[in-house]
Write a protein that holds these residues in place. Structure first.
Motif, mmCIF file in Angstrom:
data_model
loop_
_atom_site.group_PDB
_atom_site.id
_atom_site.type_symbol
_atom_site.label_atom_id
_atom_site.label_comp_id
_atom_site.label_asym_id
_atom_site.label_seq_id
_atom_site.Cartn_x
_atom_site.Cartn_y
_atom_site.Cartn_z
ATOM 1 N N ILE A 178 -36.535 55.278 -10.673
ATOM 2 C CA ILE A 178 -36.766 53.872 -11.020
ATOM 3 C C ILE A 178 -35.621 53.454 -11.939
ATOM 4 O O ILE A 178 -35.302 54.162 -12.904
ATOM 5 C CB ILE A 178 -38.138 53.687 -11.700
ATOM 6 N N PRO A 179 -34.980 52.320 -11.636
ATOM 7 C CA PRO A 179 -33.814 51.905 -12.440
ATOM 8 C C PRO A 179 -34.207 51.424 -13.837
ATOM 9 O O PRO A 179 -35.343 50.976 -14.060
ATOM 10 C CB PRO A 179 -33.212 50.757 -11.625
ATOM 11 N N SER A 180 -33.274 51.535 -14.753
ATOM 12 C CA SER A 180 -33.490 50.995 -16.097
ATOM 13 C C SER A 180 -32.155 50.488 -16.626
ATOM 14 O O SER A 180 -31.092 50.888 -16.140
ATOM 15 C CB SER A 180 -34.053 52.066 -17.039
ATOM 16 N N ASN A 181 -32.243 49.643 -17.606
ATOM 17 C CA ASN A 181 -31.059 49.098 -18.263
ATOM 18 C C ASN A 181 -30.772 49.973 -19.485
ATOM 19 O O ASN A 181 -31.274 49.715 -20.578
ATOM 20 C CB ASN A 181 -31.321 47.635 -18.640
ATOM 21 N N LYS A 182 -29.962 51.007 -19.278
ATOM 22 C CA LYS A 182 -29.766 52.034 -20.300
ATOM 23 C C LYS A 182 -28.914 51.556 -21.466
ATOM 24 O O LYS A 182 -27.933 50.838 -21.282
ATOM 25 C CB LYS A 182 -29.093 53.268 -19.688
ATOM 26 N N VAL A 183 -29.301 52.015 -22.634
ATOM 27 C CA VAL A 183 -28.570 51.735 -23.864
ATOM 28 C C VAL A 183 -27.919 53.002 -24.398
ATOM 29 O O VAL A 183 -26.816 52.979 -24.947
ATOM 30 C CB VAL A 183 -29.533 51.167 -24.930
ATOM 31 N N HIS B 144 -35.075 64.477 -32.971
ATOM 32 C CA HIS B 144 -33.811 64.068 -32.362
ATOM 33 C C HIS B 144 -33.776 62.557 -32.149
ATOM 34 O O HIS B 144 -32.745 61.905 -32.422
ATOM 35 C CB HIS B 144 -33.598 64.802 -31.040
ATOM 36 N N ILE B 145 -34.865 62.006 -31.654
ATOM 37 C CA ILE B 145 -34.902 60.552 -31.436
ATOM 38 C C ILE B 145 -34.628 59.813 -32.741
ATOM 39 O O ILE B 145 -33.845 58.862 -32.786
ATOM 40 C CB ILE B 145 -36.252 60.147 -30.796
ATOM 41 N N PHE B 146 -35.243 60.278 -33.825
ATOM 42 C CA PHE B 146 -35.016 59.597 -35.103
ATOM 43 C C PHE B 146 -33.604 59.847 -35.634
ATOM 44 O O PHE B 146 -33.074 59.030 -36.391
ATOM 45 C CB PHE B 146 -36.106 59.961 -36.116
ATOM 46 N N GLU B 147 -32.991 60.942 -35.203
ATOM 47 C CA GLU B 147 -31.588 61.177 -35.585
ATOM 48 C C GLU B 147 -30.646 60.196 -34.889
ATOM 49 O O GLU B 147 -29.612 59.825 -35.446
ATOM 50 C CB GLU B 147 -31.184 62.626 -35.254
ATOM 51 N N VAL B 148 -30.993 59.793 -33.653
ATOM 52 C CA VAL B 148 -30.077 58.912 -32.911
ATOM 53 C C VAL B 148 -30.414 57.428 -33.071
ATOM 54 O O VAL B 148 -29.597 56.572 -32.723
ATOM 55 C CB VAL B 148 -30.009 59.285 -31.405
ATOM 56 N N ILE B 149 -31.578 57.117 -33.598
ATOM 57 C CA ILE B 149 -31.960 55.704 -33.761
ATOM 58 C C ILE B 149 -30.927 54.915 -34.578
ATOM 59 O O ILE B 149 -30.571 53.789 -34.177
ATOM 60 C CB ILE B 149 -33.384 55.577 -34.343
ATOM 61 N N PRO B 150 -30.397 55.417 -35.680
ATOM 62 C CA PRO B 150 -29.410 54.606 -36.418
ATOM 63 C C PRO B 150 -28.199 54.211 -35.572
ATOM 64 O O PRO B 150 -27.720 53.069 -35.670
ATOM 65 C CB PRO B 150 -29.027 55.508 -37.601
ATOM 66 N N ALA B 151 -27.726 55.120 -34.749
ATOM 67 C CA ALA B 151 -26.571 54.798 -33.899
ATOM 68 C C ALA B 151 -26.952 53.789 -32.822
ATOM 69 O O ALA B 151 -26.166 52.887 -32.493
ATOM 70 C CB ALA B 151 -26.016 56.073 -33.267
ATOM 71 N N ILE B 152 -28.151 53.935 -32.256
ATOM 72 C CA ILE B 152 -28.604 52.969 -31.244
ATOM 73 C C ILE B 152 -28.757 51.597 -31.881
ATOM 74 O O ILE B 152 -28.322 50.581 -31.332
ATOM 75 C CB ILE B 152 -29.936 53.444 -30.602
ATOM 76 N N ALA C 98 -27.244 50.434 -34.503
ATOM 77 C CA ALA C 98 -25.916 49.893 -34.812
ATOM 78 C C ALA C 98 -25.256 49.349 -33.550
ATOM 79 O O ALA C 98 -24.651 48.267 -33.557
ATOM 80 C CB ALA C 98 -25.049 50.981 -35.452
ATOM 81 N N LYS C 99 -25.395 50.084 -32.453
ATOM 82 C CA LYS C 99 -24.815 49.644 -31.183
ATOM 83 C C LYS C 99 -25.393 48.303 -30.737
ATOM 84 O O LYS C 99 -24.704 47.485 -30.125
ATOM 85 C CB LYS C 99 -25.089 50.717 -30.117
ATOM 86 N N LEU C 100 -26.665 48.084 -31.071
ATOM 87 C CA LEU C 100 -27.339 46.847 -30.673
ATOM 88 C C LEU C 100 -27.163 45.733 -31.696
ATOM 89 O O LEU C 100 -27.716 44.644 -31.545
ATOM 90 C CB LEU C 100 -28.838 47.137 -30.465
ATOM 91 N N GLY C 101 -26.438 46.022 -32.768
ATOM 92 C CA GLY C 101 -26.137 44.990 -33.760
ATOM 93 C C GLY C 101 -27.262 44.721 -34.744
ATOM 94 O O GLY C 101 -27.306 43.650 -35.357
ATOM 95 N N LEU C 102 -28.146 45.690 -34.920
ATOM 96 C CA LEU C 102 -29.292 45.483 -35.811
ATOM 97 C C LEU C 102 -28.908 45.804 -37.253
ATOM 98 O O LEU C 102 -29.471 46.709 -37.892
ATOM 99 C CB LEU C 102 -30.480 46.344 -35.341
ATOM 100 N N LEU D 273 -37.425 47.480 -32.239
ATOM 101 C CA LEU D 273 -37.498 46.020 -32.193
ATOM 102 C C LEU D 273 -36.650 45.420 -33.301
ATOM 103 O O LEU D 273 -36.645 45.930 -34.431
ATOM 104 C CB LEU D 273 -38.946 45.559 -32.392
ATOM 105 N N GLY D 274 -35.961 44.323 -32.986
ATOM 106 C CA GLY D 274 -35.173 43.667 -34.018
ATOM 107 C C GLY D 274 -34.470 42.442 -33.475
ATOM 108 O O GLY D 274 -34.820 41.922 -32.421
ATOM 109 N N GLY D 275 -33.501 41.991 -34.244
ATOM 110 C CA GLY D 275 -32.754 40.811 -33.849
ATOM 111 C C GLY D 275 -33.310 39.534 -34.431
ATOM 112 O O GLY D 275 -32.799 38.442 -34.160
ATOM 113 N N LYS D 276 -34.382 39.651 -35.207
ATOM 114 C CA LYS D 276 -34.945 38.511 -35.944
ATOM 115 C C LYS D 276 -35.813 39.084 -37.059
ATOM 116 O O LYS D 276 -36.081 40.301 -37.080
ATOM 117 C CB LYS D 276 -35.786 37.609 -35.040
#
Ligand code: AMP
Length: 112
Positions: free
Chosen positions: A13-18, A62-70, A72-76, A102-105
């Motif tokens: 199933i396709p996804s819009n990967k980040v 691991h997920i919580f280790e990579v969340i800051p980079a994700i 930042a990549k999303l501009g949060l 979740l973010g951006g506002k």
């Protein structure tokens, strides 16, 4: 296994990967509830947070280790919220552990 998010990991199933690495995958939620709404999932099938234990908690760490980079990549740059819904009362609809980013506002203070 008939699991939607396992199928997304497999590419069936396709996804819009980040973001993706050997332990997790992050992709945009199909029905965003904020300007930025990404799901981060382990590449191991854990049904929910209720299945996390000493043998598999490395995926969560691991997920919580990579969340800051994700984030930042999303501009949060101004902050964000990480949520996992668990079970019936937690209103979990997909039975594969996932973290909503979740973010951006300015998000509402209420969480329940
Ligand atoms: P939850 O209610 O916590 O189990 O969250 C499941 C999330 O998965 C919801 O926010 C849905 O919008 C999202 N979702 C369901 N199917 C897909 C899909 N194919 N691609 C991306 N997100 C999805």
């Amino acid at each position: 296994m008939d699991c939607l998010f396992c199928k997304i990991i497999d590419g069936a199933i396709p996804s819009n990967k980040v973001y993706e690495d050997d332990m997790c995958l992050a992709f945009h939620d199909i029905a965003p509830q904020a300007p930025v709404h990404v799901l981060i999932i382990p590449k191991a099938h854990l049904a929910s947070a209720d299945e996390v234990n000493a043998d598999n908690s490395k995926y969560v760490a691991h997920i919580f280790e990579v969340i800051p980079a994700i984030a930042a990549k999303l501009g949060l740059v101004n902050g964000y919220r990480v949520i996992t819904n668990c079970g019936e009362d937690g209103a979990q609809s997909v039975k594969h552990l996932h973290f909503h980013l979740l973010g951006g506002k300015k998000l509402p203070e209420s969480m329940g």
